[in-house]
Write an enzyme that holds these catalytic residues in place. Structure first.
Site, PDB file in Angstrom:
ATOM      1  N   VAL A   1     -47.013  29.352  10.688  1.00 27.89           N
ATOM      2  CA  VAL A   1     -48.042  29.703   9.822  1.00 27.89           C
ATOM      3  C   VAL A   1     -47.461  30.982   9.420  1.00 27.89           C
ATOM      4  O   VAL A   1     -48.331  31.830   8.420  1.00 27.89           O
ATOM      5  CB  VAL A   1     -49.390  30.293   9.834  1.00 27.89           C
ATOM      6  CG1 VAL A   1     -49.774  28.947  10.269  1.00 27.89           C
ATOM      7  CG2 VAL A   1     -49.127  30.885  11.191  1.00 27.89           C
TER       8      VAL A   1
ATOM      9  N   TYR B   1     -49.089  42.066  21.483  1.00 35.10           N
ATOM     10  CA  TYR B   1     -50.318  41.636  20.629  1.00 35.10           C
ATOM     11  C   TYR B   1     -51.056  41.915  20.988  1.00 35.10           C
ATOM     12  O   TYR B   1     -52.048  41.731  19.975  1.00 35.10           O
ATOM     13  CB  TYR B   1     -50.737  40.982  22.939  1.00 35.10           C
ATOM     14  CG  TYR B   1     -51.238  39.870  22.312  1.00 35.10           C
ATOM     15  CD1 TYR B   1     -51.325  38.597  21.734  1.00 35.10           C
ATOM     16  CD2 TYR B   1     -52.386  39.643  23.783  1.00 35.10           C
ATOM     17  CE1 TYR B   1     -52.368  37.423  22.098  1.00 35.10           C
ATOM     18  CE2 TYR B   1     -53.567  38.691  23.793  1.00 35.10           C
ATOM     19  CZ  TYR B   1     -53.280  37.816  22.771  1.00 35.10           C
ATOM     20  OH  TYR B   1     -54.463  36.760  23.082  1.00 35.10           O
TER      21      TYR B   1
HETATM   22  P1  NAD Z   1     -51.398  28.515  23.149  1.00 32.35           P
HETATM   23  O1  NAD Z   1     -50.168  29.604  23.385  1.00 32.35           O
HETATM   24  O2  NAD Z   1     -51.734  27.764  24.542  1.00 32.35           O
HETATM   25  O3  NAD Z   1     -51.644  28.533  21.624  1.00 32.35           O
HETATM   26  C1  NAD Z   1     -51.591  29.145  21.232  1.00 32.35           C
HETATM   27  C2  NAD Z   1     -50.352  27.678  19.854  1.00 32.35           C
HETATM   28  O4  NAD Z   1     -50.203  28.469  18.197  1.00 32.35           O
HETATM   29  C3  NAD Z   1     -49.983  27.549  20.707  1.00 32.35           C
HETATM   30  O5  NAD Z   1     -49.675  25.900  19.999  1.00 32.35           O
HETATM   31  C4  NAD Z   1     -48.795  27.758  19.524  1.00 32.35           C
HETATM   32  O6  NAD Z   1     -47.559  26.434  19.542  1.00 32.35           O
HETATM   33  C5  NAD Z   1     -48.972  28.138  18.218  1.00 32.35           C
HETATM   34  N1  NAD Z   1     -48.473  29.270  16.982  1.00 32.35           N
HETATM   35  C6  NAD Z   1     -47.611  30.644  17.455  1.00 32.35           C
HETATM   36  N2  NAD Z   1     -47.614  30.428  16.679  1.00 32.35           N
HETATM   37  C7  NAD Z   1     -47.207  29.992  15.412  1.00 32.35           C
HETATM   38  C8  NAD Z   1     -46.840  30.017  14.342  1.00 32.35           C
HETATM   39  N3  NAD Z   1     -46.464  31.158  13.917  1.00 32.35           N
HETATM   40  N4  NAD Z   1     -47.310  28.960  13.531  1.00 32.35           N
HETATM   41  C9  NAD Z   1     -47.882  27.623  13.665  1.00 32.35           C
HETATM   42  N5  NAD Z   1     -48.344  27.654  15.636  1.00 32.35           N
HETATM   43  C10 NAD Z   1     -48.110  28.485  16.063  1.00 32.35           C
HETATM   44  O7  NAD Z   1     -52.432  29.587  23.632  1.00 32.35           O
HETATM   45  P2  NAD Z   1     -53.994  29.682  23.634  1.00 32.35           P
HETATM   46  O8  NAD Z   1     -54.159  30.145  25.026  1.00 32.35           O
HETATM   47  O9  NAD Z   1     -54.006  28.011  23.020  1.00 32.35           O
HETATM   48  O10 NAD Z   1     -54.795  31.103  22.518  1.00 32.35           O
HETATM   49  C11 NAD Z   1     -54.868  30.084  21.245  1.00 32.35           C
HETATM   50  C12 NAD Z   1     -56.060  31.386  20.570  1.00 32.35           C
HETATM   51  O11 NAD Z   1     -57.067  32.537  21.291  1.00 32.35           O
HETATM   52  C13 NAD Z   1     -54.642  33.020  19.698  1.00 32.35           C
HETATM   53  O12 NAD Z   1     -54.629  33.124  19.052  1.00 32.35           O
HETATM   54  C14 NAD Z   1     -55.060  33.938  20.969  1.00 32.35           C
HETATM   55  O13 NAD Z   1     -54.670  35.085  21.305  1.00 32.35           O
HETATM   56  C15 NAD Z   1     -56.239  33.460  21.721  1.00 32.35           C
HETATM   57  N6  NAD Z   1     -57.152  34.188  22.985  1.00 32.35           N
HETATM   58  C16 NAD Z   1     -56.589  33.614  24.038  1.00 32.35           C
HETATM   59  C17 NAD Z   1     -57.294  33.807  25.069  1.00 32.35           C
HETATM   60  C18 NAD Z   1     -57.344  32.738  26.149  1.00 32.35           C
HETATM   61  O14 NAD Z   1     -57.872  33.610  27.690  1.00 32.35           O
HETATM   62  N7  NAD Z   1     -56.775  31.349  25.959  1.00 32.35           N
HETATM   63  C19 NAD Z   1     -57.819  34.918  25.444  1.00 32.35           C
HETATM   64  C20 NAD Z   1     -58.295  35.692  24.107  1.00 32.35           C
HETATM   65  C21 NAD Z   1     -57.490  35.191  22.811  1.00 32.35           C
END
Ligand code: NAD
Ligand code: UDP
Length: 319
Positions: free
Chosen positions: A57, A149
C-alpha cells in the site's frame, strides 16, 4: 457495506476481516505479506464476500484502487507492529504509516469513504502520565530506535486530522494498546508469543530488565469488537480513542501467569532492557466506554489459555 482492510493477513487484520464478514460486509483485504501469513486468512478466503489482493500500500496503491469496489470504510492496519519487526523494517514502517496512510486518505476523500487508522499506545512513548488518556500528548524520543514506529504513527494521526479538517473526511483513530491472541507469530519477538513459545519448549522465559515494567494486555477478539464499533458508530466521527485492556501487569507477573497456565516451573533468564522501553503503560478507556459502549470482556488468564492452546497446535503441526 464495502470494507477495505490493509494488513489483512496480519495478526489483528485477519481477525478483523472475520469480524466484518460475520456482519455481512464485503471485505477487500490487502497485504504485502511482509509480516503477514496466508494461513491467517484460510477461513476468510472460503467466504465469497472476501477478496484478497497482494500489494504494497506504500507503493502499489493504483492496483488497490483499480481492483476494489468503492469502499464505505477503509481500515488501515498495514504496518509492522513488533519492535523486532519494525526495527529491521524501519524505513518500510515509516513509509506505510506515511505514504500508505496518504494513499488511503486520498482515496477516502475521492469516494467519500470513512477512514480508520490503527495507531498505537506507542504514540504516548515512555509516558509521564498514568494511566494514559487521549488528552495526553506523549513523551517520545524522535530519533531513538522506536521512533520509526512511534513517530510514523503520530504522523499518520496528524495526517488523518488534516484530511478531516481540510477535506471533511470522516476519520477515526484507534490508539491500540498491547494486544495478543491466536495467530501471533511464534518468533515475532513480542513478549506474549516469546513467553508462550519458550515455556512450551521447556526453555527459560526471557525477561528484559528486572521485569518491573508494565503493560496492559488486551485479547484480540476484544480489540476487534472495539475496532468494529469505532468504524461503524456515527458518534465516533473525528475522534481518537484508546482501545486496550486496563488490567496492568508487570512483565515479571506475566512470566508467572504464562508458566502457571502451561504447567511448568517458572524459569527466568534476564536480558538487557531495550533502549527507550516504556516503563509503564495502561489505557484510560473512559472515552471508548462512553462513545462506543466498549470495554474488554476477556480476562488475561482466559485469553492466555486460548492463545496457549493455539501455540500448542502450531508446535505440534510444525513437528
Ligand atoms: P502484524 O505484523 O501481524 O500485521 C501487519 C500486517 O501488515 C502484516 O500482514 C503485513 O504483511 C502487512 N503490511 C505491512 N506493510 C505493508 C504494506 N506496505 N502493504 C501492505 N501490507 C503491509 O501486526 P499486528 O499486530 O496485526 O498489527 C496490526 C496493526 O495494529 C498495525 O498497524 C499496528 O501498528 C497496530 N497495533 C497493533 C498492536 C498489537 O499489540 N498487536 C498494538 C498497537 C497497534
Ligand atoms: N519483553 C521481555 N521479554 C521478551 C520480549 C519482550 O521482557 O522476550 C518486554 C519488553 O522489553 C517490553 C514488554 O515486554 O517491556 C512488551 O514488549 P513487546 O515487544 O511485546 O511490546 P512493546 O509494548 O514493547 O511494543
Amino acid at each position: 457495506m464495502n470494507v477495505v482492510i490493509t494488513g489483512a493477513a496480519g495478526f489483528v487484520g485477519s481477525h478483523l476481516c472475520e469480524r466484518f464478514l460475520s456482519e455481512g460486509a464485503c471485505v477487500f483485504g490487502v497485504d504485502n505479506f511482509s509480516t503477514g501469513v496466508s494461513g491467517n486468512l484460510s477461513d476468510a478466503v472460503r467466504n465469497p464476500a472476501f477478496q484478497l489482493l497482494t500489494a504494497d500500500v506504500s507503493h502499489d496503491f493504483d492496483d488497490v484502487i483499480s481492483r476494489a469496489a468503492a469502499p464505505d470504510i477503509v481500515l488501515h492496519l498495514a504496518s509492522a507492529a513488533s519492535p523486532l519487526e519494525y526495527s529491521v523494517r524501519s524505513i518500510e514502517t515509516m513509509e506505510v504509516n506515511s505514504a500508505g496512510s496518504a494513499h488511503c486518505l486520498e482515496w477516502c476523500k475521492r469516494v467519500g469513504a470513512r477512514f480508520v487508522f490503527a495507531s498505537t499506545s506507542e504514540a504516548y512513548g515512555d509516558p509521564t502520565e498514568h494511566p494514559q488518556s487521549e488528552e495526553y500528548w506523549g513523551n517520545v524520543n524522535p530519533i531513538g530506535p522506536r521512533s520509526c514506529y512511534d513517530e510514523s504513527k503520530r504522523f499518520g494521526e496528524a495526517l488523518s486530522m488534516a484530511y478531516s479538517r481540510l477535506h471533511g473526511v470522516d476519520v477515526r483513530i484507534a490508539r491500540v494498546f498491547n494486544t495478543y491472541g491466536p495467530r501471533m507469530r511464534a518468533h515475532d519477538g513480542r513478549v506474549v508469543p516469546n513467553f508462550i513459545r519458550q515455556a512450551l519448549c521447556g526453555d527459560a522465559v526471557t525477561v528484559y530488565g528486572e521485569g518491573s515494567q508494565t503493560r496492559s494486555f488486551c485479547f484480540v477478539e476484544d480489540l476487534c469488537e472495539g475496532l468494529y464499533r469505532l468504524a461503524t458508530r456515527q458518534s465516533a466521527s473525528g475522534t481518537v480513542v484508546n482501545l486496550g485492556n486496563p488490567d496492568e501487569r508487570t512483565i515479571a507477573e506475566l512470566a508467572e501467569v504464562v508458566s502457571r497456565l502451561i504447567g511448568v516451573p517458572l524459569r527466568v533468564e534476564h536480558g538487557p532492557l531495550p533502549v527507550d522501553d516504556p516503563r509503564r503503560r495502561c489505557p484510560d478507556i473512559s472515552r471508548a466506554k462512553r462513545l462506543l459502549g466498549w470495554e474488554p470482556t476477556t480476562n488475561l488468564e482466559e485469553g492466555l489459555s486460548k492463545t496457549i492452546a493455539y501455540f500448542r497446535g502450531e508446535l505440534v503441526a510444525a513437528k
